[in-house]
Design a protein around this motif. Structure first.
Motif, PDB file in Angstrom:
ATOM      1  N   GLY A  13     -16.333   9.750  -5.616  1.00  0.00           N
ATOM      2  CA  GLY A  13     -16.545  10.475  -6.123  1.00  0.00           C
ATOM      3  C   GLY A  13     -15.526  10.834  -7.206  1.00  0.00           C
ATOM      4  O   GLY A  13     -15.520  11.781  -7.555  1.00  0.00           O
ATOM      5  N   LYS A  14     -14.319   9.822  -7.214  1.00  0.00           N
ATOM      6  CA  LYS A  14     -13.738  10.425  -7.668  1.00  0.00           C
ATOM      7  C   LYS A  14     -13.098   9.438  -9.081  1.00  0.00           C
ATOM      8  O   LYS A  14     -12.614   9.738 -10.006  1.00  0.00           O
ATOM      9  CB  LYS A  14     -12.096  10.103  -7.141  1.00  0.00           C
TER      10      LYS A  14
ATOM     11  N   ILE B 143      -5.396   2.843  -5.306  1.00  0.00           N
ATOM     12  CA  ILE B 143      -5.758   1.419  -5.045  1.00  0.00           C
ATOM     13  C   ILE B 143      -4.139   0.780  -5.433  1.00  0.00           C
ATOM     14  O   ILE B 143      -2.810   1.730  -6.112  1.00  0.00           O
ATOM     15  CB  ILE B 143      -6.503   0.891  -6.295  1.00  0.00           C
ATOM     16  N   GLN B 144      -3.854  -0.390  -4.700  1.00  0.00           N
ATOM     17  CA  GLN B 144      -2.661  -0.670  -4.883  1.00  0.00           C
ATOM     18  C   GLN B 144      -2.297  -1.809  -4.734  1.00  0.00           C
ATOM     19  O   GLN B 144      -3.398  -2.719  -4.451  1.00  0.00           O
ATOM     20  CB  GLN B 144      -1.971  -0.635  -3.447  1.00  0.00           C
TER      21      GLN B 144
ATOM     22  N   ASP C 218      -3.503   8.521  -4.661  1.00  0.00           N
ATOM     23  CA  ASP C 218      -4.556   9.144  -4.128  1.00  0.00           C
ATOM     24  C   ASP C 218      -3.795   9.108  -2.753  1.00  0.00           C
ATOM     25  O   ASP C 218      -3.788   8.359  -1.948  1.00  0.00           O
ATOM     26  CB  ASP C 218      -5.878   8.413  -4.245  1.00  0.00           C
ATOM     27  N   TRP C 219      -3.330  10.515  -2.698  1.00  0.00           N
ATOM     28  CA  TRP C 219      -2.903  10.841  -1.159  1.00  0.00           C
ATOM     29  C   TRP C 219      -3.425  10.916  -0.125  1.00  0.00           C
ATOM     30  O   TRP C 219      -3.670  11.660   0.767  1.00  0.00           O
ATOM     31  CB  TRP C 219      -2.127  12.006  -1.455  1.00  0.00           C
TER      32      TRP C 219
ATOM     33  N   TRP D 107      -5.084  12.443  -7.985  1.00  0.00           N
ATOM     34  CA  TRP D 107      -5.329  11.541  -8.324  1.00  0.00           C
ATOM     35  C   TRP D 107      -3.746  11.116  -9.253  1.00  0.00           C
ATOM     36  O   TRP D 107      -4.726  11.645 -10.366  1.00  0.00           O
ATOM     37  CB  TRP D 107      -5.960   9.804  -7.628  1.00  0.00           C
ATOM     38  N   SER D 108      -3.318  10.438  -9.750  1.00  0.00           N
ATOM     39  CA  SER D 108      -2.977   9.904 -10.663  1.00  0.00           C
ATOM     40  C   SER D 108      -2.665   8.037 -11.309  1.00  0.00           C
ATOM     41  O   SER D 108      -2.596   7.644 -10.042  1.00  0.00           O
ATOM     42  CB  SER D 108      -1.432  10.245 -10.948  1.00  0.00           C
TER      43      SER D 108
END
Lengths: 619, 1057
Positions: free
Chosen positions: B388-389, B481-482, B526-527, B559-560
Motif C-alpha cells: 500500500g505504499k 528496495i535495494q 523504508d525502515w 519511505w524515501s
C-alpha cells in the motif's frame, strides 16, 4: 630494401630492461610506508601513551549489558522465567560450561564476547570478561615494556602511565582468577614461541597481583582533578583509576586470597588465612582513610540518592561519588536497555516472552527489619501477616512486593495493574513471563518506567564493580577474620579508628537501618552471619559479588543457598492494611552445586595444550 | 577407412602461413603503405556488410557426405582466406560463387567432423567426404599461457566447450553450469537467490582450510567468473595437476580454471540469436506442522517433562482451544487462533527468468571479430504482498553483458587483439540490514503466532518475542528496495609479434589489461514501519508503534528514494601487463618449445593500499616423433603478503608422456586409436591468506574511551593499540602434486576415456591464530603460522561411448566419476587431545558430535544411562542415549567424536546419455554425490516457539521404535547429538534436453542457416534424505534455510543466420 636487424642490440635492450625490472621487484612488493605507525608515535608522548592505556578502560565489561538479555546473577539472587536459554538457568542446572556459549544475541553473558576477542569494544554486544581481560593483560605488559620510550613527559605523567599499567595488570588477573582460580602470572610481552607457563596456586597468583596493585597505588594520584595533567579533563576525571581504587582492589585481592575456598585450594585449609586478612584490612583501611581525610573524592551517596549508585534519570553517569570502579557505559538510545525487560513483567510493558527474572523468597529473607534485626531474631517485629511492613529501607529500594503502588498516574483503566498483584495468580505473576516468586526486582530501574508513567526516556543504568559501601563491608570482614573480633580494628592512624562493627554500621546507618544488635557482636561467627546478610542486602545483584562470596565462603553447597523459593499466598486486608494469608514457601529451583562448581571450567582446548595448565577439578 | 591423424595434423600445421616481416610494412614506400591501409580499412567495411562484392566469378557445386555416404546438411563451405562461404542444404549440397582468380581452395567443416580442404582448380563439382572426429572434437587444449595439441598434453587437463554449457537448462551461473561436466570438479550450491547462485568450487577436493577456491582466469587474466554469460564462452579448461598449474606459481595450488571467450573466425558473418524462458520452481522445502499439530505436540512435550519442569503446566493448551486453530468458527476466531503456513505464504509456485543473446562473428584475413550482447532477467520466487505504499519490493537480477573480441592482422607477422567486455548487473534485494530475519521467518516462524495480515490490513507481529519471531512477509514487503548495480569494464590489448625474421619460431607477445568495476546502490529506503498488531488468543489487542505499547496511535515512517550512489569503497581497479616470448623449433623428429613470461599486477579496492604481484614463468616442452613427450615448467613468483625473506619462490614441475599407440609395433592394430600414459610431478603454491602483511605487528590508531561524568563524555586521548600479532616467518602454502594418467580410444572412437590417479601433499599450510593451540594468555589472536599439512588422494575415471549408425543416428554416453579424499596430517592440535579430538588424521571440516544410539525407554534406563556433564537432572525417558565415546562415565566435550563425513562429498558421479537423429537431439544427465554429511538443524520448539518440523513419528511410551525423539519444550537440554546430521548424498536428474534443429526448407527461405528449438531443464528430480535441496549451509540463515534452490524448466530457440 631490407634493413638488417642488429641482433645484439635487441639482446642488449632486452637484458637492460630485464635488469631494471629485476632490481625493482623487491621494492615493488613492499608495504606502502604510509600504511605504518611507528613505536615512537605510540609511546613517545603522554598524550599518545595515555591513548594507548585508556583502551584498557574499555576492557572492563558492563555486566548488565552483554546482549538484549544480560545475565550476571549467577548464584541465588534471582530466578528467571521458564526458558531454556538463560545463562542463570544453565548455571542453576550445574551447566557451567554454558559460559562459553556465545550465540550472539540471546543466551550469553558478559563473561564471553560474542565474536571472540573484540579488542576495542564500543558497544555492549562486544564485551566479554574472559577475552577482554587477556587482551588487557597483554596491553598492560606491552605498555610496561615500552615505558622507556616515554621521553617527552614530566615525572607526574610518567607516574600516571605506570600506575595505570600496573593497576590494570593486577586487576585483569584478579578478574580472571576470582572465577577460574589460580593462573599463570603474565608479566612480559609474550611472543609466538612456546608458551608453557604453569598455573600457580590461587594465593601465589594473588601475591603477584598484590605486588602490582601495591606499587600501582604508589604511582597513582589520589584525585586526578588535583594533578597537572588532570586539569585538561577537569571535572571529568571521576571514573579514572586512583590510589583508592588500587587499595580497594588490593584489599579485595587479599581478602579473596585469604578466604576459605582460596586458602583450601592453595594450602588445603578450609579456613580464613589470618595474615592475608590482615593485609586486606590494611589495604581497605588505606582506601577508607583517603576518603576519611577528604583527599580522595569517594563518599557514600546519601540515602535519598541511593539509587544513583545504579542508575540516573539524567545525562549524568551513576555512581558519583560512591563508585570506585565502573564499567564503560554504551548507550543505544532510550528504551534499548536490557534492564527494561529484565525487571518488568509484561503487564507493565516488559517483554511478553520470558526475559524476566524475579528475586526468590529465599534471598529476600536476607532483608531484615529497619531496626537492624534479621527476620528470625527474637523481637525483630516481623509480622507474617504483614510481611512487608517495617522492613529494612533497602528492601523497598530493591524489591517490589505485593500491593505496592507501581503506577502513579493514569485513570481508572490502569487500576488492573496499578498495584503490584504479586499474590498467587495475580496478574504480575506467571511462570513463563512474569514473577515466579512473588517479588519483582526494582533495584536497577525506576518504578515509573512503566508504560503509564513512562519515565523511560532517559535512564542511565550503570551498576558499579566496586563502591565504597562494599569496601566498608569487606573491611569489616577482613578485620574480623584477621584480628578476631567485631570490636577489632586495623591499627592505623590514631585519628581514624574503625572497628569491624563500625564499618558495618556505617553502611547500615546510611540506609537508616539499626546497628548490628549486641547479640551478634559476641563471637566471630555471629558477627560473620550479619556480614553475610549485610552483603546480601547491600550488594544484591551487583556484579558477580554474590556468586564469588558464596563460593569463597565455601557456602555455595549449603541447601539454604541452593534452594530458590517462591511464596504462594492470598491477599487480604486485615486491620485496614494489606495482608498476606495462607502463605507457603515453595521450592522452585534447586541449584546443582557440587565441589566442581566452586570454579568455572576452563575452555577444553586451553587445558589440552600442556600439562601444567590443567583443568579445574571436576570439569 | 583408417584415420591418419598425423597426416591431418601435419596438413593443418602447413596451413599456418608464414611470413612476411613486420619491418616490411614500415620499409614500404608511403604510397604502398597507404594502399595497404586502404585495403585494411576496406576489409573492415566488408566485415560489417556480409555480402560479397562483384568480381569475375564462377559457380562451383558440391556434395558433402559422411563416411557412410549420408549427406551432411549445414556443413560450412568457405573459400580459403576469404569471406566467401555458404552452408550445405538439407541434401548436403552446396553451390558457391567464387572468383576465377586467386585462391581456389575450399575449406569444408562441420561440428564433430574433421575439416577438409579441397583444391577446386579446374573443378566445378566435388564430393567431399568428412570424417568424424571421434577422438576429440577440439584437438587443441588451452593450457596456462598458451595452447597445446591434445595429443601432446602431458598434464591432467579437462576441457569442456560451449555446447555442453549451453544445454544446462537455464542455469545462469557459469560455475553452476560446470557441475558434472568436468571430472574432478566439485561444486556446492547453497542458495537460489537471483544473482547469487554461484556455487563453491573445489578442484580435486579440498587440500587446505584456507582459501581453497581455484584460480580463475578469463582470457588469461585473473577475474571473477560471476556474471559472465555462458553464451560468450568458447571453452573452459580445468587444470588439475602440477604440470598444468605450476606456471601459475603461488596462485595455482587449488587448480586453475581457464575460460576462453569466443572469437571470430574467417568466414562470412555468423549471426546467432538465442532466446529462452525459464520457469523456476522451488525445489525442496522442509515440512512444518500446522498450529493444531504443533500445539498438540507441545502438550505432549510438556506432559512428558512435568516431572522436571512443573512450571510447564502454565503452557498447556486445552483441546477446545486446539480445535479453534484448525477449525475456527469465525474470522474473528481465525485471527485469534491463526494457522499460517509460512512457506506457502512466502513463496510463489514458480517464477520466470528470461535470457536473450545475440552474437555476430566472422572475419577476413585481416580482421576477425566476435560481438555479443546478452540480456538476462532472473525472476523472484518470493511472494510479495501489496504494502500500500506505492512500490513493489522483491528480489531479482538483471544483467546486460557486452563483448567485442577483435583480432587484427596488422602485418603478416603482427597481430593485435583487443577485447572489450562490459557487464552491467542489477541485483535487487530488500533494504533490510537483517536479511536473515526473512529466512528465520519463513523456516522458523510458529504457525500459531499471528496471521500475516489481519482483515483490517494490519500486519501481524509478535509482541511476546518481537526479535525471535518476525513477520518475514511483512518485513519483506515493507523493507524497501535495494538495487545493487555492478558495472564491470574489462579491456585487454595484446600485441603478438612473430619474430621469425630473427629466429625462426620465435614470437613475442605483450598484454596490457585494465579492469574496472563499480558498485552503486539505489532504491527505496523504508525502515519497515507498518501498522501492525497482535490479537492474543484471549482477544487482547496489542498495537505496535514507536512510542510505547498500548498507545493507540501509530505513525508509519515515510519511505524515501535513494538515488544511485557509487559505493566508493567497492570500486575496484586492476592493471595487468605481461610480456611473453614463445619459441618453437623442430630438429628432425625432435620438437622443442620454450616459453618465458614476465607479468605484473596491481589492484585495489576502494581506498586501500594497492596489492602487488609479480610473476616470472617459463615452460619447455619436448616431443619426439609424437611418441615421447616431456615438459618442464617453472614459475618464480613474488607476493606482497610475505616478508622480504619469503617474498619470492620458485615453483617447478615436470611431466612425461608416452603415446604407445604411435609406436610402430602397434600401428597395425586397427582397433587401437590411442593409448597414452602420462605422469607429472610438481610444486605449486597458495598465498591466498586471510589478511595482508601478516609478517608484521602493526600499530593501530583510533577510538576513544567513554570517560567522564555524562554518558556523552569522551576522553580526549585517542587509542593506540597493537594490531594483529605478526609472524615474520609467514610464507605460502606449498602443494606437491603427483598425477598418473592414461588416455585411450578404441574401435575408431566408439570407446574412449581416461583414468587419472592423483596425490597432493600440501605442507606449510597456514593455521589461523584462532585455530592454533596457543594459550589464551598470549593476549591476542595468535599469529598465523605455517603449521598445517594435508594430503588429498583420489582418482578420476571418464568413459565415453559414441556410436553413430546409418541415417545419422547417434547414441552417446559419457560417464565420469571422481573420488577425492583429503586427510589432515598436521594442524597444530592441542597436544593433550586424544587422537579422535584432533583434526589430524581426519578430513578438513570433518563432522564431529556426540553420537546418539537408541532411545532411553524407561526410568530404569534413565538412571542407568551415562551421566551428562550438564543438565543431567533433566533426563527423561524418550531421550536418546548418548554414546560415552571415551568411556569415562560422563557425557561431555570429550565424547564429541568424528562421525559421518564433511559437508563436501568424497565421490561425485555424472552420467550423460544422448541420442541424435537428424535434427533431433535428446540428452539427459544424472549427477550424484555420496560420502557427505550435512548438518541442518531444523530444531523443534526453538526458544519455546511452537515450531515443529515433520521428522517422522515421535517417541512415546507406546511407540518406542519411533523415527525421532519427542522434542522438549521448556526443559530443553540442547543435546541432540548427531540427530540433525543428515546423510547428504543425493542423486539428481541434473539436466535434460530435447531439441530439434531445422536446417533446411522453409528455414533457408527465411534466410536462416538453422533454427533450433529446445526444451531443457535443470535439477529436475532429486533423490535425497536431506530435508531441503541445498548442498551447503551457505547464505541466508545458514543452517536454518535460505532462499530456496530451484528446479528449472527452460524453453528456448536458437537461430543461426
Amino acid at each position: 630494401m631490407k634493413k638488417k636487424i642488429n641482433l645484439s642490440k635487441i639482446l642488449y635492450t632486452y637484458t637492460v630492461l630485464t635488469c631494471i625490472l629485476m632490481t625493482s621487484c623487491e621494492e615493488y612488493l613492499d608495504k606502502a610506508p604510509e600504511a605504518e605507525i611507528s613505536e615512537e608515535e605510540v609511546f613517545g608522548t603522554f598524550k599518545s601513551f595515555q591513548g594507548f592505556v585508556e583502551e584498557m578502560y574499555h576492557c572492563i565489561p558492563d555486566y548488565t549489558k552483554s546482549t538484549w538479555v544480560a545475565d550476571w546473577n549467577l548464584a541465588d539472587e534471582v530466578i528467571p522465567t521458564t526458558v531454556d536459554w538463560r545463562l542463570i538457568t544453565h548455571f542453576d542446572n550445574g551447566d557451567y560450561w554454558y559460559w562459553l556459549t556465545t550465540a550472539c544475541g540471546w543466551n550469553q553473558s558478559y563473561l564471553k564476547a560474542c565474536n571472540g576477542v573484540v579488542t576495542t569494544p564500543v558497544d555492549w554486544f562486544q564485551v566479554g570478561l574472559w577475552d577482554l581481560s587477556w587482551y588487557g593483560l597483554r596491553k598492560a605488559n606491552v605498555g610496561l615494556a615500552n615505558l622507556d620510550k616515554l621521553v617527552e613527559a614530566t615525572q607526574e605523567e610518567k607516574d600516571l602511565i605506570k600506575g595505570q599499567l600496573l593497576f590494570f595488570r593486577g586487576f585483569f588477573h584478579f578478574q580472571l582468577m576470582s572465577l577460574w582460580g589460580g593462573l599463570p602470572y603474565i608479566e612480559e610481552v609474550l611472543g609466538s614461541g612456546k608458551l608453557d607457563l604453569p598455573r600457580l596456586s590461587y594465593q601465589e597468583t594473588a601475591k603477584k597481583v598484590a605486588r602490582d596493585l601495591d606499587s600501582a597505588a604508589l604511582f597513582l594520584p589520589t584525585d586526578w582533578d588535583k594533578t597537572t595533567i588532570g586539569r585538561a579533563t577537569l571535572g571529568k576525571n571521576f571514573q579514572r583509576i586512583t590510589k583508592s581504587v588500587a587499595y580497594g582492589y588490593l584489599g579485595k585481592n587479599y581478602l579473596y586470597a585469604g578466604s576459605p575456598l582460596m586458602n583450601k585450594e592453595s594450602t588445603g585449609n578450609a579456613t580464613y588465612d589470618e595474615e592475608l586478612c590482615k593485609k586486606a584490612a590494611e589495604a581497605f583501611y588505606k582506601c577508607l582513610y583517603l576518603s576519611h581525610t577528604g583527599e580522595a573524592p569517594y563518599r557514600l551517596i546519601e540515602w535519598e540518592r541511593y539509587h544513583e549508585n545504579f542508575y540516573t534519570l539524567s545525562n549524568d553517569l551513576p555512581g558519583y561519588p560512591e563508585s570506585l570502579l565502573s564499567p564503560r557505559f554504551f548507550w543505544n538510545g532510550p528504551g534499548y536497555d536490557p534492564s527494561n525487560s529484565l525487571w518488568l513483567p509484561p503487564v507493565l510493558g516488559g517483554n511478553l516472552d520470558g526475559n524476566m527474572v524475579s528475586p526468590p523468597h529465599s534471598y529476600v529473607k536476607n532483608f531484615g527489619m529497619a531496626n537492624g534485626l534479621p527476620l528470625d531474631a527474637e523481637g525483630s517485629g516481623y509480622d507474617t501477616l504483614h510481611p512487608w511492613t517495617g522492613r529494612d529501607p533497602r528492601f523497598y529500594e530493591s524489591i517490589v512486593h505485593d500491593g505496592e503502588r507501581v503506577i502513579q498516574g493514569g485513570d481508572a483503566s490502569e487500576d488492573y495493574r496499578r498495584y503490584a498483584n504479586l499474590y498467587t495468580d495475580g496478574n504480575y505473576r506467571s511462570e513463563n513471563n512474569g514473577s515466579r516468586t512473588g517479588y519483582l526486582l526494582i533495584k536497577f530501574i525506576n518504578l515509573t518506567a512503566n508504560p503509564t508513567d513512562n519515565e523511560n526516556q532517559l535512564r542511565i543504568n550503570l551498576p558499579p564493580y566496586m563502591r565504597l559501601a562494599d569496601v566498608y563491608l569487606m573491611y569489616a570482614e577482613a578485620v574480623l577474620q584477621g584480628y578476631g573480633t567485631p570490636q577489632s580494628s586495623y591499627p592505623g592512624e590514631s585519628n581514624y579508628v574503625l572497628t569491624a562493627g563500625d564499618a558495618v554500621n556505617i553502611v547500615r546507618g546510611r540506609a537508616n537501618v539499626g546497628a548490628v544488635d549486641a547479640r551478634f557482636l559476641g563471637s566471630k561467627d555471629a558477627f560473620m552471619s550479619e556480614i553475610i546478610r549485610e552483603r546480601a542486602v547491600e550488594l544484591m545483584c551487583e556484579a558477580n559479588i554474590r556468586f564469588c562470596d558464596l563460593r569463597r565462603w565455601l557456602l555455595a553447597k549449603n541447601m539454604e543457598y541452593r534452594e530458590k523459593t517462591a511464596i504462594d499466598f492470598d491477599r487480604d486486608t486485615i486491620d485496614g492494611e494489606i495482608a498476606a494469608i495462607n502463605m507457603k514457601e515453595r521450592v522452585v529451583v534447586t541449584r546443582v552445586v557440587e565441589d566442581r562448581h566452586y570454579w568455572l571450567p576452563l575452555p577444553t582446548d586451553q587445558v589440552s595444550i600442556y600439562r601444567e595448565f590443567g583443568q579445574n577439578p571436576g570439569w | 577407412m583408417t584415420l591418419d591423424y598425423k597426416k591431418l595434423i601435419k596438413e593443418k600445421r602447413k596451413m599456418g602461413k608464414t611470413n612476411k616481416r613486420l619491418f616490411q610494412f614500415f620499409s614500404l614506400s608511403n604510397s604502398k603503405r597507404e594502399k595497404l591501409l586502404r585495403v585494411f580499412l576496406f576489409s573492415v567495411i566488408i566485415l560489417f556488410s556480409t555480402s560479397s562484392f562483384a568480381q569475375e566469378n564462377r559457380i562451383v557445386k558440391g556434395l558433402v557426405v559422411d563416411n557412410n555416404e549420408n549427406p551432411i546438411p549445414g556443413a560450412t563451405v568457405i573459400l580459403k582466406e576469404s569471406t566467401i562461404g555458404t552452408t550445405t542444404d538439407q541434401y548436403g549440397e552446396f553451390s558457391l560463387n567464387i572468383p576465377t582468380s586467386g585462391n581456389q581452395i575450399l575449406v569444408i567443416s562441420f561440428i564433430g567432423m574433421l575439416g577438409e580442404e579441397i583444391d577446386m582448380t579446374g573443378k566445378d563439382y566435388i564430393k567431399a567426404v568428412l570424417v568424424e572426429n571421434l577422438v576429440e572434437i577440439a584437438d587443441v587444449v588451452v593450457v596456462g599461457y598458451g595452447r597445446q595439441k591434445k595429443e601432446s598434453v602431458v598434464g591432467a587437463i579437462s576441457q569442456t566447450k560451449a555446447e555442453v554449457l549451453e544445454r544446462t537448462g537455464g542455469v545462469n551461473s557459469l560455475g553452476a553450469a560446470l557441475t558434472g561436466n568436468i571430472p574432478g570438479l566439485i561444486t556446492l550450491q547453497g542458495t537460489g537467490k537471483p544473482g547469487e547462485e554461484d556455487p563453491i568450487i573445489y578442484i580435486r577436493g579440498q587440500g587446505t582450510w584456507n582459501n581453497s577456491q581455484p584460480l580463475i582466469l578469463i582470457d588469461g587474466i585473473e577475474r571473477s567468473m560471476s556474471g559472465l554469460d555462458i553464451n560468450s564462452v568458447e571453452s573452459i579448461s580445468v587444470l588439475k595437476d602440477a604440470s598444468a598449474t605450476a606456471v601459475f606459481g603461488v596462485k595455482g595450488a587449488n587448480g586453475v580454471i581457464l575460460i576462453t571467450t569466443k572469437r571470430g573466425s574467417e568466414g562470412k558473418a555468423n549471426i546467432t540469436v538465442n532466446s529462452s524462458a525459464t520457469m523456476k520452481i522451488p525445489s525442496r522445502i522442509p515440512n512444518k506442522y500446522d498450529s493444531y499439530d504443533a500445539l498438540r505436540i507441545r502438550n505432549m512435550a510438556i506432559e512428558r517433562e512435568l516431572g522436571v519442569e512443573p512450571g510447564g503446566w502454565a503452557s498447556i493448551t486445552p483441546i477446545a482451544e486446539l480445535n479453534k486453530y484448525r477449525n475456527p468458527s469465525s474470522l474473528e476466531e481465525a485471527e485469534r487462533y491463526p494457522n499460517v503456513d509460512w512457506q506457502k505464504e512466502s513463496f510463489k509456485d514458480y517464477a520466470m527468468s528470461y535470457n536473450s543473446n545475440i552474437s555476430i562473428s566472422g572475419g577476413s584475413e585481416l580482421v576477425k571479430y566476435f560481438t555479443s550482447v546478452d540480456y538476462l532477467n532472473e525472476g523472484d520466487i518470493m511472494n510479495v504482498r501489496d504494502n500500500g505504499k506505492g512500490y513493489t519490493p522483491g528480489y531479482g537480477y538483471d544483467r546486460l553483458n557486452f563483448r567485442s573480441n577483435l583480432d587484427l592482422n596488422i602485418t603478416n607477422s603482427t597481430t593485435f587483439t583487443a577485447n572489450l567486455y562490459g557487464s552491467y548487473g542489477q541485483k535487487q534485494d530488500t533494504w533490510s540490514n537483517f536479511e536473515y530475519t526473512m529466512w528465520q521467518g519463513v523456516y522458523g516462524n510458529p504457525p500459531d503466532a499471528f496471521p500475516i495480515q489481519y482483515s483490517d490490513g494490519a500486519w501481524g507481529f509478535y509482541p511476546k518475542d518481537p526479535v525471535g519471531v518476525v513477520n518475514s512477509v511483512s518485513n519483506f514487503s515493507n523493507s524497501g528496495i535495494q538495487k545493487v548495480n555492478t558495472t564491470n569494464v574489462n579491456t585487454d590489448f595484446t600485441l603478438n609479434q612473430d619474430l621469425g625474421m630473427l629466429l625462426k619460431g620465435l614470437k613475442m607477445k605483450g598484454v596490457f589489461s585494465l579492469d574496472n568495476s563499480f558498485i552503486s546502490e539505489s532504491g527505496v529506503i523504508d525502515w519497515g514501519g507498518t501498522y501492525a498488531k497482535w490479537i492474543s488468543p484471549d482477544g487482547e489487542v496489542f498495537l505496535l508503534n514507536e512510542s510505547g505499547r498500548n498507545r493507540y496511535d501509530f505513525v508509519v515512517g515515510p519511505w524515501s528514494y535513494q538515488s544511485d550512489s557509487v559505493q566508493y569503497e567497492e570500486t575496484y581497479r586492476k592493471i595487468f601487463y605481461q610480456l611473453q616470448s614463445d619459441y618453437s623449433t623442430k630438429i628432425g623428429r625432435n620438437e622443442i618449445t620454450a616459453m618465458g613470461l614476465f607479468s605484473r599486477e596491481e589492484y585495489a579496492k576502494g581506498s586501500e593500499f594497492p596489492h602487488y604481484r609479480e610473476d616470472w614463468v617459463f615452460r619447455t616442452t619436448y616431443n619426439y616423433n609424437e611418441r615421447y613427450f616431456a615438459e618442464f615448467n617453472g614459475s618464480y613468483n613474488g607476493s606482497e603478503r610475505f616478508g622480504r625473506d619469503y617474498r619470492f619462490e620458485f615453483f617447478p614441475s615436470a611431466a612425461i608422456g608416452w603415446m604407445i599407440s604411435n609406436e610402430s609395433f602397434l600401428q597395425n592394430i586397427s582397433w587401437l586409436d590411442k593409448f597414452k600414459i602420462r605422469g607429472s610431478w610438481g610444486r605449486v603454491g597458495n598465498d591466498a591468506v586471510s589478511a595482508r602483511w601478516l609478517y608484521q605487528t602493526p600499530w593501530e590508531y583510533g577510538g576513544e574511551t567513554y570517560l567522564g561524568t555524562t554518558f556523552t563524555d569522551r576522553s580526549p586521548y585517542v587509542w593506540y593499540s597493537e594490531g594483529k600479532i605478526g609472524n615474520p616467518d609467514i610464507h605460502w602454502e606449498t602443494v606437491e602434486k603427483k598425477n598418473l594418467g592414461i588416455e585411450y580410444a578404441f574401435f575408431h572412437g566408439l570407446l574412449e576415456g581416461s583414468i587419472d590417479v592423483f596425490k597432493d601433499y600440501r605442507y606449510d599450510i597456514l593455521v589461523n591464530g584462532s585455530d592454533r593451540a596457543v594459550m589464551v594468555y598470549l593476549g591476542g589472536d595468535p599469529p598465523t603460522a605455517n603449521l598445517g599439512e594435508t594430503e588429498v588422494k583420489g582418482y578420476e575415471i571418464e568413459t565415453k561411448l559414441n556410436k553413430r549408425f546409418a541415417n545419422s543416428f547417434r547414441v552417446w554416453i559419457n560417464c565420469s566419476m571422481t573420488h577425492a579424499k583429503d586427510k589432515i596430517l598436521a594442524a597444530d592440535d592441542p597436544a593433550l587431545y586424544p587422537d579422535y579430538k584432533k583434526k589430524q588424521g581426519y578430513q578438513i571440516a570433518q563432522y564431529r558430535s556426540i553420537m546418539i544410539s537408541d532411545f532411553v525407554n524407561t526410568w530404569d534406563e534413565v538412571y542407568a544411562s551415562t551421566e551428562w556433564n550438564a543438565n543431567d537432572g533433566l533426563k527423561l525417558p524418550g531421550d536418546y542415549n548418548f554414546i560415552d565415546f571415551n568411556g569415562d562415565g560422563i557425557i561431555n566435550d570429550y565424547d564429541e567424536a568424528p562421525n559421518g563425513f564433511p559437508e563436501r562429498p568424497q565421490n561425485t558421479y555424472s552420467t550423460s546419455f544422448g541420442i541424435d537423429y537428424k535434427g533431433f537431439s535428446l540428452f539427459v544427465q544424472f549427477y550424484g554425490v555420496n560420502n557427505v554429511t550435512r548438518y541442518i538443524s531444523f530444531g523443534n520448539f526453538p526458544r519455546q516457539k511452537n515450531v515443529v518440523f515433520d521428522q517422522g513419528e515421535f517417541w512415546s511410551k507406546d511407540n518406542k521404535n519411533a523415527d525421532s525423539f519427542l522434542p522438549r519444550f521448556i526443559a530443553q537440554t540442547s543435546m541432540t547429538g548427531n540427530y540433525y546430521a543428515y546423510d547428504g548424498s543425493y542423486l539428481r536428474l541434473k539436466n535434460a534436453e530435447l531439441a530439434y534443429t531445422f536446417s533446411s526448407g522453409l528455414i533457408n527461405k527465411l534466410r536462416m542457416n538453422s533454427l533450433q528449438i529446445y526444451i531443457n531443464g535443470n535439477n529436475l528430480l532429486l533423490w535425497t534424505k536431506m530435508p531441503d535441496d541445498r548442498e551447503s549451509n551457505l547464505g541466508g540463515w545458514g543452517g536454518q534455510g535460505s532462499y530456496p534452490t530451484v528446479r528449472r524448466i527452460n524453453l528456448g530457440v536458437k537461430i543461426i543466420l
